[in-house]
Design an enzyme around this catalytic site. Structure first.
Site, PDB file in Angstrom:
ATOM      1  N   THR A 118       0.848  -1.199   0.000  1.00 28.20           N
ATOM      2  CA  THR A 118       0.000   0.000   0.000  1.00 28.20           C
ATOM      3  C   THR A 118       0.883   1.248   0.000  1.00 28.20           C
ATOM      4  O   THR A 118       2.001   1.237   0.528  1.00 28.20           O
ATOM      5  CB  THR A 118      -0.943   0.015   1.218  1.00 28.20           C
ATOM      6  OG1 THR A 118      -0.176   0.201   2.415  1.00 28.20           O
ATOM      7  CG2 THR A 118      -1.746  -1.272   1.321  1.00 28.20           C
ATOM      8  N   GLY A 119       0.382   2.304  -0.628  1.00 29.85           N
ATOM      9  CA  GLY A 119       1.129   3.570  -0.663  1.00 29.85           C
ATOM     10  C   GLY A 119       2.504   3.400  -1.282  1.00 29.85           C
ATOM     11  O   GLY A 119       3.511   3.816  -0.705  1.00 29.85           O
ATOM     12  N   SER A 120       2.534   2.804  -2.492  1.00 31.33           N
ATOM     13  CA  SER A 120       3.854   2.478  -3.064  1.00 31.33           C
ATOM     14  C   SER A 120       4.167   3.264  -4.334  1.00 31.33           C
ATOM     15  O   SER A 120       4.989   2.836  -5.131  1.00 31.33           O
ATOM     16  CB  SER A 120       3.966   0.972  -3.294  1.00 31.33           C
ATOM     17  OG  SER A 120       2.823   0.466  -3.935  1.00 31.33           O
ATOM     18  N   ILE A 134       9.289   4.885   0.663  1.00 32.68           N
ATOM     19  CA  ILE A 134       9.620   3.562   1.209  1.00 32.68           C
ATOM     20  C   ILE A 134       8.793   2.467   0.533  1.00 32.68           C
ATOM     21  O   ILE A 134       9.304   1.398   0.191  1.00 32.68           O
ATOM     22  CB  ILE A 134       9.398   3.566   2.746  1.00 32.68           C
ATOM     23  CG1 ILE A 134      10.386   4.545   3.411  1.00 32.68           C
ATOM     24  CG2 ILE A 134       9.528   2.170   3.323  1.00 32.68           C
ATOM     25  CD1 ILE A 134      10.128   4.795   4.893  1.00 32.68           C
ATOM     26  N   GLY A 135       7.512   2.752   0.294  1.00 30.24           N
ATOM     27  CA  GLY A 135       6.633   1.759  -0.336  1.00 30.24           C
ATOM     28  C   GLY A 135       7.131   1.383  -1.718  1.00 30.24           C
ATOM     29  O   GLY A 135       7.112   0.205  -2.106  1.00 30.24           O
ATOM     30  N   TYR A 186       0.352  11.245  15.040  1.00 27.87           N
ATOM     31  CA  TYR A 186       1.090  10.285  14.210  1.00 27.87           C
ATOM     32  C   TYR A 186       1.635   9.157  15.092  1.00 27.87           C
ATOM     33  O   TYR A 186       1.454   7.967  14.802  1.00 27.87           O
ATOM     34  CB  TYR A 186       2.223  11.007  13.490  1.00 27.87           C
ATOM     35  CG  TYR A 186       3.159  10.106  12.708  1.00 27.87           C
ATOM     36  CD1 TYR A 186       2.727   9.434  11.572  1.00 27.87           C
ATOM     37  CD2 TYR A 186       4.493   9.931  13.109  1.00 27.87           C
ATOM     38  CE1 TYR A 186       3.594   8.617  10.850  1.00 27.87           C
ATOM     39  CE2 TYR A 186       5.360   9.116  12.393  1.00 27.87           C
ATOM     40  CZ  TYR A 186       4.904   8.458  11.268  1.00 27.87           C
ATOM     41  OH  TYR A 186       5.761   7.650  10.547  1.00 27.87           O
TER      42      TYR A 186
HETATM   43  N1  LIG Z   1       9.988   8.774   5.774  1.00 25.98           N
HETATM   44  C1  LIG Z   1      10.363   8.480   7.002  1.00 25.98           C
HETATM   45  O1  LIG Z   1      11.352   9.031   7.518  1.00 25.98           O
HETATM   46  C2  LIG Z   1       9.602   7.446   7.804  1.00 25.98           C
HETATM   47  C3  LIG Z   1      10.121   7.082   9.052  1.00 25.98           C
HETATM   48  C4  LIG Z   1       9.455   6.099   9.790  1.00 25.98           C
HETATM   49  C5  LIG Z   1       8.314   5.498   9.284  1.00 25.98           C
HETATM   50  N2  LIG Z   1       7.828   5.890   8.063  1.00 25.98           N
HETATM   51  C6  LIG Z   1       6.598   5.223   7.602  1.00 25.98           C
HETATM   52  O2  LIG Z   1       6.874   4.580   6.367  1.00 25.98           O
HETATM   53  C7  LIG Z   1       5.716   4.624   5.540  1.00 25.98           C
HETATM   54  C8  LIG Z   1       6.059   5.256   4.196  1.00 25.98           C
HETATM   55  O3  LIG Z   1       6.557   6.566   4.425  1.00 25.98           O
HETATM   56  P1  LIG Z   1       7.100   7.473   3.234  1.00 25.98           P
HETATM   57  O4  LIG Z   1       7.869   8.584   3.851  1.00 25.98           O
HETATM   58  O5  LIG Z   1       7.736   6.621   2.214  1.00 25.98           O
HETATM   59  O6  LIG Z   1       5.709   8.064   2.679  1.00 25.98           O
HETATM   60  P2  LIG Z   1       5.433   9.076   1.473  1.00 25.98           P
HETATM   61  O7  LIG Z   1       6.673   9.349   0.698  1.00 25.98           O
HETATM   62  O8  LIG Z   1       4.643  10.230   2.019  1.00 25.98           O
HETATM   63  O9  LIG Z   1       4.477   8.201   0.554  1.00 25.98           O
HETATM   64  C9  LIG Z   1       3.183   7.895   0.973  1.00 25.98           C
HETATM   65  C10 LIG Z   1       2.541   6.980  -0.040  1.00 25.98           C
HETATM   66  O10 LIG Z   1       1.218   6.695   0.378  1.00 25.98           O
HETATM   67  C11 LIG Z   1       0.307   6.939  -0.690  1.00 25.98           C
HETATM   68  N3  LIG Z   1      -0.950   7.363  -0.090  1.00 25.98           N
HETATM   69  C12 LIG Z   1      -1.184   8.436   0.693  1.00 25.98           C
HETATM   70  N4  LIG Z   1      -2.453   8.420   1.130  1.00 25.98           N
HETATM   71  C13 LIG Z   1      -3.020   7.289   0.609  1.00 25.98           C
HETATM   72  C14 LIG Z   1      -4.307   6.676   0.726  1.00 25.98           C
HETATM   73  N5  LIG Z   1      -5.267   7.224   1.468  1.00 25.98           N
HETATM   74  N6  LIG Z   1      -4.544   5.505   0.074  1.00 25.98           N
HETATM   75  C15 LIG Z   1      -3.574   4.916  -0.679  1.00 25.98           C
HETATM   76  N7  LIG Z   1      -2.321   5.440  -0.796  1.00 25.98           N
HETATM   77  C16 LIG Z   1      -2.068   6.604  -0.169  1.00 25.98           C
HETATM   78  C17 LIG Z   1       0.988   7.980  -1.564  1.00 25.98           C
HETATM   79  O11 LIG Z   1       0.587   7.791  -2.909  1.00 25.98           O
HETATM   80  P3  LIG Z   1      -0.372   8.805  -3.738  1.00 25.98           P
HETATM   81  O12 LIG Z   1       0.016  10.203  -3.346  1.00 25.98           O
HETATM   82  O13 LIG Z   1      -0.017   8.443  -5.148  1.00 25.98           O
HETATM   83  O14 LIG Z   1      -1.759   8.442  -3.333  1.00 25.98           O
HETATM   84  C18 LIG Z   1       2.461   7.565  -1.424  1.00 25.98           C
HETATM   85  O15 LIG Z   1       2.775   6.542  -2.354  1.00 25.98           O
HETATM   86  C19 LIG Z   1       4.646   5.379   6.334  1.00 25.98           C
HETATM   87  O16 LIG Z   1       3.822   4.473   7.013  1.00 25.98           O
HETATM   88  C20 LIG Z   1       5.470   6.187   7.315  1.00 25.98           C
HETATM   89  O17 LIG Z   1       4.747   6.500   8.481  1.00 25.98           O
HETATM   90  C21 LIG Z   1       8.442   6.839   7.326  1.00 25.98           C
END
Ligand SMILES: NC(=O)c1ccc[n+]([C@@H]2O[C@H](COP(=O)([O-])OP(=O)(O)OC[C@H]3O[C@@H](n4cnc5c(N)ncnc54)[C@H](OP(=O)(O)O)[C@@H]3O)[C@@H](O)[C@H]2O)c1
Length: 264
Positions: A13-15, A19-20, A154
Site C-alpha cells: 500500500t502507498g507504493s 519507502i513503499g 502520528y
Molecule cells: N519517511 C520516514 O522518515 C519514515 C520514518 C518512519 C516510518 N515511516 C513510515 O513509512 C511509511 C512510508 O513513508 P514514506 O515517507 O515513504 O511516505 P510518502 O513518501 O509520504 O508516501 C506515501 C505513499 O502513500 C500513498 N498514499 C497516501 N495516502 C493514501 C491513501 N489514502 N490511500 C492509498 N495510498 C495513499 C501515496 O501515494 P499517492 O500520493 O499516489 O496516493 C504515497 O505513495 C509510512 O507508514 C510512514 O509512516 C516513514
C-alpha cells in the site's frame, strides 16, 4: 541467502513513492508478483513502470484506491482478491502543536494509518490462513515508541500498529502466517529531504547536509545519517521470505539505533 518469492503475490500500500516504492522494487526483484497502490490511476501507472524498470521484473500491476475510504478499499479488493504478502506501508505524517490537533484530525490519522491496515488484514488474513502461508507487515516508526510532542497523533497511530500486529499474530498462531511490524527510523524520502533542507539550508552537499541535520536535530541516531528506503525494503523482503518463518508478533527495528533501548 537467496530469497525467492516467485509464485507469491504481494500488495504494497502507498507504493507510488518513498519507502513503499522501494519495498515494491525489492519484492519484485525477489520474484514476487507485485501490486502497487496509491490514490490515483496516473501515479499508480507511472509507479508500475518504474518498479518494473528498477526491478527488472515484469509481473508488476497496479490497483488504485484511497485505502482510507470504504469505496477505495472495495476497489482494491476487487482488483486484488487474494494476496500472500500484505505490506501495510501507507502512512501520513505531519507536525501540529498537540493542543491544536482537533477531533477530525485525530480521526483522520486513525482512519488513514491504522484502519486502512486493519481493513486489509481482515480481508486477506483468512485466505492466508486457509492456504497455510502468508506474511503481514505493518510499517511503524520510531515515533511509535519515542512519541514526538509535535506529532502525537502520528505517534498514536504507529503505537496502535504495534498492537494491531501483535494481536493479529496471535489470531494467526500456528497457521504458517506471520504478522510483524517494522519500526523504520528517519528515512531519506522526498518529503524528508525537503524538511532537512528547510532546517540546514541549500548550500551544503546532500551528504554533509543530512549529517548536520542528524547531529543537530536527531542526535539519538547511532547511524548519524538518514536511512535509505532500500535499507527498510531489505528488512521487509527478508521478513516476507520463508527464511523469517520463526519471526511473528514482533516489532523489528530498522531505525539506525534511533530508539534508545536494547529490546524493541
Ligand atoms: N519517511 C520516514 O522518515 C519514515 C520514518 C518512519 C516510518 N515511516 C513510515 O513509512 C511509511 C512510508 O513513508 P514514506 O515517507 O515513504 O511516505 P510518502 O513518501 O509520504 O508516501 C506515501 C505513499 O502513500 C500513498 N498514499 C497516501 N495516502 C493514501 C491513501 N489514502 N490511500 C492509498 N495510498 C495513499 C501515496 O501515494 P499517492 O500520493 O499516489 O496516493 C504515497 O505513495 C509510512 O507508514 C510512514 O509512516 C516513514
Amino acid at each position: 541467502m537467496q530469497i525467492d518469492l516467485s509464485g507469491r503475490t504481494a500488495l504494497v500500500t502507498g507504493s507510488t513513492q518513498g519507502i513503499g516504492h522501494a519495498i515494491a522494487v525489492g519484492l519484485a526483484r525477489a520474484g514476487a508478483r507485485v501490486v502497487v497502490n496509491g490514490r490515483g490511476e496516473k501515479r499508480v501507472a507511472e509507479a508500475v513502470d518504474s518498479v518494473r524498470a528498477e526491478s527488472g521484473g515484469d509481473d508488476v500491476t497496479g490497483a488504485a484506491g484511497d485505502l482510507a475510504s470504504d469505496e477505495g478499499t472495495a476497489a482494491v479488493l476487487a482488483a486484488v482478491p487474494e494476496v500472500d504478502i500484505l505490506v501495510n506501508n501507507l502512512g501520513i505524517f505531519g507536525s501540529t502543536p498537540p493542543l491544536e490537533i482537533d477531533d477530525a484530525e485525530w480521526r483522520r490519522y486513525f482512519e488513514v494509518n491504522v484502519l486502512s491496515a486493519v481493513r486489509l488484514i481482515r480481508a486477506y488474513l483468512p485466505g492466508m490462513k486457509d492456504r497455510g502461508w502468508g506474511r503481514v507487515l505493518n510499517l511503524a516508526s520510531d515515533s511509535a515508541v519515542a512519541i514526538p510532542a509535535e506529532m502525537i497523533h502520528y505517534g498514536m497511530t504507529k503505537t496502535s500498529l504495534l498492537a494491531v500486529s501483535r494481536g493479529f499474530a496471535k489470531d494467526a498462531a500456528g497457521t504458517g502466517v506471520t504478522v510483524n511490524s517494522v519500526i523504520a527510523g528517519p528515512t531519506h524520502t522526498g518529503g524528508v529531504e525537503g524538511f532537512v533542507r528547510e532546517l540546514v539550508g541549500d548550500e551544503l552537499p546532500w551528504d554533509e547536509a543530512q549529517r548536520e541535520f542528524m547531529v543537530k536535530h536527531r542526535p539519538q541516531s547511532l547511524l548519524q545519517r538518514l536511512i535509505e528506503p532500500e535499507e527498510i525494503a531489505n528488512m521487509v523482503v527478508y521478513l516476507a521470505s520463508p527464511y523469517a518463518s520463526a519471526t511473528t508478533g514482533g516489532a523489528v527495528r530498522v531505525d539506525g539505533g534511533y530508539v534508545d533501548s536494547i529490546l524493541p
